[in-house]
Design a protein around this motif. Structure first.
Motif, PDB file in Angstrom:
ATOM      1  N   PHE A  29       0.824  -1.101  -0.050  1.00 12.70           N
ATOM      2  CA  PHE A  29       0.136   0.060  -0.071  1.00 12.70           C
ATOM      3  C   PHE A  29       0.938   1.304  -0.046  1.00 12.70           C
ATOM      4  CE2 PHE A  29      -3.898  -2.628   1.577  1.00 12.70           C
ATOM      5  CZ  PHE A  29      -4.807  -2.058   0.615  1.00 12.70           C
ATOM      6  N   ALA A  30       2.124   1.111   0.661  1.00 16.20           N
ATOM      7  CA  ALA A  30       2.719   2.389   0.807  1.00 16.20           C
ATOM      8  C   ALA A  30       3.419   2.747  -0.516  1.00 16.20           C
ATOM      9  CB  ALA A  30       3.822   2.017   1.762  1.00 16.20           C
ATOM     10  N   GLN A  31       3.757   1.532  -1.370  1.00 19.46           N
ATOM     11  CA  GLN A  31       4.343   1.796  -2.614  1.00 19.46           C
ATOM     12  C   GLN A  31       3.175   2.069  -3.704  1.00 19.46           C
ATOM     13  OE1 GLN A  31       6.970   0.901  -4.502  1.00 19.46           O
ATOM     14  NE2 GLN A  31       8.377  -0.538  -3.461  1.00 19.46           N
ATOM     15  N   LEU A  32       2.115   1.866  -3.385  1.00 21.04           N
ATOM     16  CA  LEU A  32       0.904   2.344  -4.172  1.00 21.04           C
ATOM     17  C   LEU A  32       0.795   3.796  -4.099  1.00 21.04           C
ATOM     18  CD1 LEU A  32      -1.285   1.320  -6.114  1.00 21.04           C
ATOM     19  CD2 LEU A  32      -2.693   1.213  -4.112  1.00 21.04           C
ATOM     20  N   ALA A  33       0.890   4.128  -2.945  1.00 19.90           N
ATOM     21  CA  ALA A  33       0.746   5.812  -2.677  1.00 19.90           C
ATOM     22  C   ALA A  33       2.112   6.492  -3.191  1.00 19.90           C
ATOM     23  CB  ALA A  33       0.690   5.917  -1.028  1.00 19.90           C
ATOM     24  N   GLY A  34       3.267   5.798  -3.224  1.00 17.74           N
ATOM     25  CA  GLY A  34       4.499   6.508  -3.625  1.00 17.74           C
ATOM     26  C   GLY A  34       4.528   6.449  -5.240  1.00 17.74           C
ATOM     27  N   GLY A  35       3.609   5.790  -6.002  1.00 17.23           N
ATOM     28  CA  GLY A  35       3.530   5.960  -7.363  1.00 17.23           C
ATOM     29  C   GLY A  35       4.613   4.967  -8.039  1.00 17.23           C
ATOM     30  N   HIS A 273      -9.475  11.745  -2.412  1.00 16.22           N
ATOM     31  CA  HIS A 273      -9.673  11.283  -1.071  1.00 16.22           C
ATOM     32  C   HIS A 273      -8.446  10.635  -0.727  1.00 16.22           C
ATOM     33  CE1 HIS A 273     -13.866  12.202  -0.715  1.00 16.22           C
ATOM     34  NE2 HIS A 273     -14.152  11.688  -1.915  1.00 16.22           N
ATOM     35  N   PRO A 274      -7.944  10.716   0.538  1.00 19.24           N
ATOM     36  CA  PRO A 274      -6.778  10.182   1.112  1.00 19.24           C
ATOM     37  C   PRO A 274      -6.816   8.831   0.767  1.00 19.24           C
ATOM     38  CG  PRO A 274      -8.011  11.210   2.859  1.00 19.24           C
ATOM     39  CD  PRO A 274      -8.606  11.790   1.712  1.00 19.24           C
ATOM     40  N   GLU A 275      -5.870   8.241   0.502  1.00 17.51           N
ATOM     41  CA  GLU A 275      -5.693   6.709   0.558  1.00 17.51           C
ATOM     42  C   GLU A 275      -4.942   6.054   1.524  1.00 17.51           C
ATOM     43  OE1 GLU A 275      -4.354   5.537  -3.689  1.00 17.51           O
ATOM     44  OE2 GLU A 275      -6.284   6.537  -4.425  1.00 17.51           O
ATOM     45  N   LEU A 276      -5.018   4.839   1.880  1.00 18.54           N
ATOM     46  CA  LEU A 276      -4.496   3.922   2.800  1.00 18.54           C
ATOM     47  C   LEU A 276      -2.739   4.123   2.818  1.00 18.54           C
ATOM     48  CD1 LEU A 276      -4.634   2.323   5.618  1.00 18.54           C
ATOM     49  CD2 LEU A 276      -4.943   0.466   4.115  1.00 18.54           C
ATOM     50  N   GLY A 277      -2.129   4.124   1.539  1.00 20.63           N
ATOM     51  CA  GLY A 277      -0.936   4.081   1.412  1.00 20.63           C
ATOM     52  C   GLY A 277      -0.448   5.497   1.794  1.00 20.63           C
ATOM     53  N   GLN A 278      -0.999   6.290   1.624  1.00 24.45           N
ATOM     54  CA  GLN A 278      -0.603   8.003   2.146  1.00 24.45           C
ATOM     55  C   GLN A 278      -0.620   8.046   3.771  1.00 24.45           C
ATOM     56  OE1 GLN A 278      -3.829   9.733  -0.583  1.00 24.45           O
ATOM     57  NE2 GLN A 278      -2.304  11.213  -0.440  1.00 24.45           N
ATOM     58  N   ALA A 281       2.652   6.016   4.163  1.00 21.28           N
ATOM     59  CA  ALA A 281       3.893   6.699   3.994  1.00 21.28           C
ATOM     60  C   ALA A 281       3.987   7.927   4.647  1.00 21.28           C
ATOM     61  CB  ALA A 281       3.717   6.786   2.363  1.00 21.28           C
ATOM     62  N   ARG A 282       2.878   8.243   5.528  1.00 26.05           N
ATOM     63  CA  ARG A 282       3.023   9.415   6.130  1.00 26.05           C
ATOM     64  C   ARG A 282       3.175  10.800   5.273  1.00 26.05           C
ATOM     65  NH1 ARG A 282       3.655   8.032  11.426  1.00 26.05           N
ATOM     66  NH2 ARG A 282       4.798   5.918  11.743  1.00 26.05           N
ATOM     67  N   THR A 283       2.488  10.777   4.215  1.00 22.52           N
ATOM     68  CA  THR A 283       2.085  11.810   3.258  1.00 22.52           C
ATOM     69  C   THR A 283       0.824  12.348   3.496  1.00 22.52           C
ATOM     70  OG1 THR A 283       1.553  10.547   1.534  1.00 22.52           O
ATOM     71  CG2 THR A 283       3.806  11.064   1.364  1.00 22.52           C
ATOM     72  N   HIS A 284       0.028  11.756   4.329  1.00 18.54           N
ATOM     73  CA  HIS A 284      -1.049  12.261   4.908  1.00 18.54           C
ATOM     74  C   HIS A 284      -1.074  12.098   6.364  1.00 18.54           C
ATOM     75  CE1 HIS A 284      -5.405  12.622   5.983  1.00 18.54           C
ATOM     76  NE2 HIS A 284      -5.359  13.212   5.011  1.00 18.54           N
ATOM     77  N   PRO A 285      -1.616  12.951   7.160  1.00 19.17           N
ATOM     78  CA  PRO A 285      -1.508  12.696   8.757  1.00 19.17           C
ATOM     79  C   PRO A 285      -2.405  11.647   9.253  1.00 19.17           C
ATOM     80  CG  PRO A 285      -2.581  14.902   8.078  1.00 19.17           C
ATOM     81  CD  PRO A 285      -2.194  14.199   7.001  1.00 19.17           C
ATOM     82  N   GLY A 286      -3.438  11.225   8.728  1.00 22.88           N
ATOM     83  CA  GLY A 286      -4.391  10.293   9.224  1.00 22.88           C
ATOM     84  C   GLY A 286      -4.962  10.778  10.236  1.00 22.88           C
ATOM     85  N   ARG A 287      -5.354   9.884  11.190  1.00 25.21           N
ATOM     86  CA  ARG A 287      -5.968  10.183  12.459  1.00 25.21           C
ATOM     87  C   ARG A 287      -5.319  11.323  13.369  1.00 25.21           C
ATOM     88  NH1 ARG A 287      -9.770   8.371  16.479  1.00 25.21           N
ATOM     89  NH2 ARG A 287     -10.237   6.487  15.098  1.00 25.21           N
ATOM     90  N   GLN A 288      -6.013  12.253  13.901  1.00 27.51           N
ATOM     91  CA  GLN A 288      -5.177  13.456  14.233  1.00 27.51           C
ATOM     92  C   GLN A 288      -5.432  13.501  15.976  1.00 27.51           C
ATOM     93  OE1 GLN A 288      -3.367  15.569  12.425  1.00 27.51           O
ATOM     94  NE2 GLN A 288      -4.755  16.398  10.885  1.00 27.51           N
ATOM     95  N   SER A 289      -6.502  12.821  16.273  1.00 28.91           N
ATOM     96  CA  SER A 289      -6.873  12.895  17.872  1.00 28.91           C
ATOM     97  C   SER A 289      -7.522  11.561  18.172  1.00 28.91           C
ATOM     98  CB  SER A 289      -7.756  14.146  18.164  1.00 28.91           C
ATOM     99  OG  SER A 289      -8.955  13.921  17.991  1.00 28.91           O
ATOM    100  N   PRO A 290      -7.718  11.223  19.666  1.00 30.31           N
ATOM    101  CA  PRO A 290      -8.231  10.046  20.024  1.00 30.31           C
ATOM    102  C   PRO A 290      -9.834  10.223  19.697  1.00 30.31           C
ATOM    103  CG  PRO A 290      -7.014  10.591  21.603  1.00 30.31           C
ATOM    104  CD  PRO A 290      -6.988  11.903  20.504  1.00 30.31           C
TER     105      PRO A 290
END
Lengths: 323, 323
Positions: A29-35, A273-278, A281-290
């Motif tokens: 998935f990380a590779q998928l986001a990385g291109g 929309h953000p993708e799991l791989g992002q 790969a930490r190119t999207h912050p994901g969950r920001q708070s509990p």
């Protein structure tokens, strides 16, 4: 080079759903986001005359020595003949020469594993680290495997199972209940959702089951049942209610995932929309708070097949350096 | 049921290019025209980073017990490594249950056979019955096999070979020359075309070779080299000059056959054109007189794969009724 031919029993014995499987799917998935991935649209053949369908998926992932082409038949009159609906195989081609390296006669087993592994990846990156309570919708193979994957990445102590048929939910809860993690069943999906930190929907529903007003702050939802344009497990309002919606691949979820119905209902935009791989790969912050509500929409991707198939080959080539 | 696994040597030994192969491919084309076929668009994955591509083709033909999914890799740096560019396999699935019946590890051999067989079908239905003289453009595997197929359906006594490299054309003519059919080579494509009753183009040309003013009344041309959007062997005026243009499948030839360039040049309309199966099924009259010029544009179809793969399985199951 003679291709390696592996049978379903071979693969079941040597490719379990474990952290290694989750790790290889995560990396893909990380590779998928990385291109570094070429993933053409799924080839889908519908065969209404025999109540069947065949999907072919593939993905080329730079840096992996092989790539899989997966043939997945689903023939829905098979149970009447005493056969499972789904079967199929994966062919592994050499990434440099295209030569056939292996034929994995898995009858869909590796798909089960890579699908559950994606649920593990989603929970690892989106669910709260302290999540202890899960709710599972459905009682099929993926209900069991998604639970197993969750337990590999989160310290679950309790899970509740809901199914359209309460007897099946009870039977599965009894079968899984143990000292490390207790299992109960409920006939009320709202009750199942109420106490869960993680909700996983694994049904073939065509009408939404999970309602938006059941969601609570801090929950993570993985919806993995919808993989066809007619299916939907989450009410379209759920996606709007969530603080973060994540697709495995937006180009797929907009056509066959939960996103499709939400776009149709106007609760979500038909855009990026953000993708799991992002998130991985930490190119999207994901969950920001509990307290955030997160949703991951899984439709199944060719990179998962390439990841699990080459992982399987690795498991066998450890024995035989010439394999 | 354990799938039957067949190797390339097995298949070469038991599935020759003969009238039986031509007959099964002919029957499949007739089915394609009759409507009892589900044939999704080709899945094509381009891999410029390794100078490769992978195509996946399939077709479900009502009345045939199995159907093939063919994986065809072409990796064009392979010759440098001492490997052929093309390889791949066919998987045969049961038409009722979708279960894997066989894996044919043919490395492209069955594709060679079904492609040549389609040339035989085209000549059988479109060339004059008294055709004795052929011209072949190209010297590759298909040049040889198309000649072999022509000789199965028409009473050839002479063939002339043209190739971009005259030495190769001479070498092939010397290798094939024999008492029943004489072979010569020429360095002039116009001369090759001049005397032929049947012209078969088998090159990967991207610029047209055959010119419209070379064509003579009564000729039949089969163009089988173009199977990608960048290829073309016939000048676009050839199609307009012909009395009858026939596609293997119009939805394909308009994208990757000779028809594509003719539509782009404005010499042919982008509409319905007769298909080979219609001529076989006699729902289109085909050649109407000995003086007509006919062209058949072959791009390769999934029904041919299903036909040859199930034909191959039949050849083996004759030995073993449980196969």
């Amino acid at each position: 080079m003679t291709p390696l031919i592996l049978s379903e029993p071979d693969l079941r014995a040597r490719v379990p759903l474990d952290l290694a499987a989750i790790d290889v799917v995560e990396a893909a998935f990380a590779q998928l986001a990385g291109g570094g991935v070429v993933m053409p649209p799924v080839l889908s053949m519908h065969l209404p005359q025999v109540n069947g369908e065949v999907d072919v998926k593939t993905a080329y992932v730079t840096g992996i020595q092989g790539f899989a082409v997966k043939i997945s038949p689903g023939f829905f009159d098979n149970p009447r003949r005493g056969l499972p609906s789904t079967s199929g195989l994966m062919v592994v081609l050499d990434a440099l020469t295209g030569r056939v390296r292996a034929v994995l006669l898995d009858n869909g087993y590796l798909t089960d594993i890579r699908t559950a592994a994606a649920g593990g990846v989603a929970a690892r990156h989106l669910a709260r680290p302290d999540a202890t309570r899960a709710a599972i919708f459905g009682t099929g193979m993926q209900a069991r495997l998604q639970l197993q994957a969750l337990r590999l990445v989160r310290p679950l102590t309790h899970a509740v199972i809901w199914a359209r048929d309460p007897a099946r939910a009870q039977a599965l809860a009894r079968a899984l209940d143990g000292p490390d993690c207790s299992f109960t069943a409920t006939a009320d999906p709202a009750e199942a959702a109420a106490e869960a930190d993680i909700i996983v929907t694994t049904t073939p529903a065509t009408q939404p089951i999970l309602q938006a007003d059941w969601l609570r702050p801090g929950q993570h939802i993985t919806a993995m049942g919808s993989d066809q344009p007619g299916k939907a497990e989450l009410h379209p309002d759920c996606l709007a209610r969530a603080d973060l919606y994540v697709a495995d691949r937006t180009s797929q979820t907009r056509l066959m995932g939960e996103l499709r119905a939400a776009i149709a209902a106007g609760t979500m935009p038909d855009g990026e929309h953000p993708e799991l791989g992002q998130i991985i790969a930490r190119t999207h912050p994901g969950r920001q708070s509990p307290d955030q509500i997160t949703i991951c929409d899984l439709t199944g991707t060719g990179v998962q097949d390439t990841a699990i198939a080459t992982h399987a080959l690795d498991a066998f080539s450890k024995d035989d350096p010439n394999a």
